[in-house]
Design a protein around this motif. Structure first.
Motif, short mmCIF file in Angstrom:
data_model
loop_
_atom_site.label_atom_id
_atom_site.label_comp_id
_atom_site.label_asym_id
_atom_site.label_seq_id
_atom_site.Cartn_x
_atom_site.Cartn_y
_atom_site.Cartn_z
N ASN A 62 0.85 -1.19 0.00
CA ASN A 62 0.00 0.00 0.00
C ASN A 62 0.88 1.24 0.00
N GLY A 63 0.83 1.99 -1.10
CA GLY A 63 1.66 3.18 -1.23
C GLY A 63 1.27 4.32 -0.31
N ASN A 64 0.14 4.16 0.41
CA ASN A 64 -0.31 5.24 1.29
C ASN A 64 0.52 5.37 2.55
N MET A 115 5.62 7.32 4.72
CA MET A 115 5.41 8.22 3.59
C MET A 115 4.49 7.61 2.55
N ARG A 116 4.10 8.48 1.58
CA ARG A 116 3.27 8.04 0.47
C ARG A 116 4.14 7.86 -0.76
N LEU A 117 3.91 6.80 -1.51
CA LEU A 117 4.61 6.59 -2.77
C LEU A 117 3.57 6.35 -3.86
N ALA A 118 3.69 7.08 -4.97
CA ALA A 118 2.70 7.00 -6.03
C ALA A 118 2.84 5.73 -6.86
N LYS A 119 4.07 5.24 -7.01
CA LYS A 119 4.31 4.06 -7.84
C LYS A 119 5.67 3.48 -7.47
N THR A 120 6.07 2.39 -8.13
CA THR A 120 7.39 1.82 -7.91
C THR A 120 8.46 2.84 -8.29
N GLN A 121 9.41 3.07 -7.41
CA GLN A 121 10.37 4.13 -7.67
C GLN A 121 11.57 4.05 -6.73
N ASN A 122 12.57 4.89 -6.99
CA ASN A 122 13.72 5.00 -6.10
C ASN A 122 13.43 6.02 -5.01
N VAL A 123 13.83 5.68 -3.80
CA VAL A 123 13.76 6.62 -2.68
C VAL A 123 15.19 6.99 -2.34
N ASP B 66 6.60 17.52 4.05
CA ASP B 66 5.98 17.79 2.76
C ASP B 66 4.76 16.89 2.59
N PRO B 67 3.94 17.16 1.55
CA PRO B 67 2.69 16.39 1.41
C PRO B 67 2.89 14.88 1.22
N ALA B 68 4.12 14.44 0.93
CA ALA B 68 4.34 13.00 0.73
C ALA B 68 4.37 12.21 2.02
N VAL B 69 4.21 12.87 3.17
CA VAL B 69 4.15 12.13 4.43
C VAL B 69 2.71 11.66 4.65
N SER B 70 2.57 10.41 5.11
CA SER B 70 1.25 9.77 5.22
C SER B 70 0.33 10.48 6.19
N ALA B 71 -0.96 10.21 6.06
CA ALA B 71 -1.96 10.71 7.00
C ALA B 71 -1.59 10.23 8.40
N ASN B 72 -2.00 10.98 9.41
CA ASN B 72 -1.65 10.70 10.80
C ASN B 72 -0.14 10.56 10.96
N PRO B 73 0.60 11.64 10.69
CA PRO B 73 2.07 11.54 10.64
C PRO B 73 2.69 10.97 11.91
N TYR B 74 3.52 9.94 11.70
CA TYR B 74 4.20 9.24 12.77
C TYR B 74 5.67 9.60 12.71
#
Lengths: 150, 108
Positions: A62-64, A115-123, B66-74
């Motif tokens: 889950n990328g979320n 963190m959130r990731l939109a797709k397969t990628q390098n971090v 930044d916005p790329a951090v998930s909801a309910n930031p841990y």
């Protein structure tokens, strides 16, 4: 053919792949934008390999919410400590993820977030020390379901 | 967001010189500004953009989010304990709200 549990599972993973393909229509950052952001953070210093380690799962279903940790080996004294560590994602709409700022009172230069990731990628993680050294570490994360909405 | 609820875990006591781990979580939707609603309008960005931790008034750790951090930031990080005192934690929202929490620590 009888509909077994296994065939149902393989069908649903195919559907997930189709979803990822659909999402890729969005505008994403790329490796070049990410390098630009890295260089801006590093203040023009070419990042070297160093005592920085980036830890993220190889496959994120889950990328979320993808757990990510960074840690840098450092004495963390007033004269020599890690000032900040930034995380970038090459395939997100914007490469910036988070910047951790440490002080000698942090004791260790390590931190964890999700963190959130939109797709397969390098971090990519980049660390900056008070002595002016810049380190980089990179890891590929495979994402099954993207985390940036459609 | 009015109902952001910060939660922090700090050990109750530590020996002088110990490095302790602090864990924080705050409930927040972290709307990225990338999503669209049913009509196709972009949902405006609304995130927590800054977190700071200090001990007896001295900065220990902070981060720019930044916005790329998930909801309910841990967030999980470390701190070196040299004396008894109070950790204060501060989250800054895009809308200007500030959420604060503090925890005391004693010496063993």
């Amino acid at each position: 053919m009888k509909l077994s549990r296994r065939s149902v599972l393989s069908l649903s993973s195919g559907a997930a792949l189709a979803l990822v393909g659909f999402n890729s229509k969005q505008a994403f950052a790329n490796a070049e934008d990410t390098m630009k952001a890295v260089m801006e953070f590093a203040g023009g210093v070419e990042p070297a390999d160093g005592p920085l380690s980036l830890d993220a799962p190889e496959i994120a279903e889950n990328g979320n919410t993808v757990p990510v940790s960074v840690s840098v080996e450092s004495p963390m004294t007033e004269d020599d400590y890690v000032q900040s560590v930034a995380i970038f994602a090459e395939g997100n709409p914007s490469p910036d993820v988070i910047t951790f700022n440490f002080t000698p009172m942090s004791g260790e230069a390590s931190a964890t977030t999700r963190m959130r990731l939109a797709k397969t990628q390098n971090v990519v993680a980049v660390a900056k020390t008070s002595t002016g050294a810049v380190f980089m570490d990179k890891k590929e994360v495979k994402v099954t379901i993207g985390g940036c909405g459609g | 967001m009015a109902n952001a609820k910060p939660r922090v875990k700090v050990p109750k006591s530590a020996s002088a010189g110990d490095i302790i781990t602090i864990k924080t979580l705050i409930s927040h939707k972290m709307e990225s500004g990338q999503r669209k609603d049913k009509e196709g309008n972009v949902i405006p960005r609304s995130i927590i953009n800054k977190f700071e931790c200090s001990f007896n008034g001295q900065p220990v750790f902070s981060c720019d989010i930044d916005p790329a951090v998930s909801a309910n930031p841990y967030l999980e990080f470390t701190a070196k304990v040299t004396e008894a005192g109070t950790f204060t934690f501060k989250w800054t929202d895009d809308d200007g709200s500030i959420y604060e929490q503090s925890k005391d620590i004693a010496l063993k």
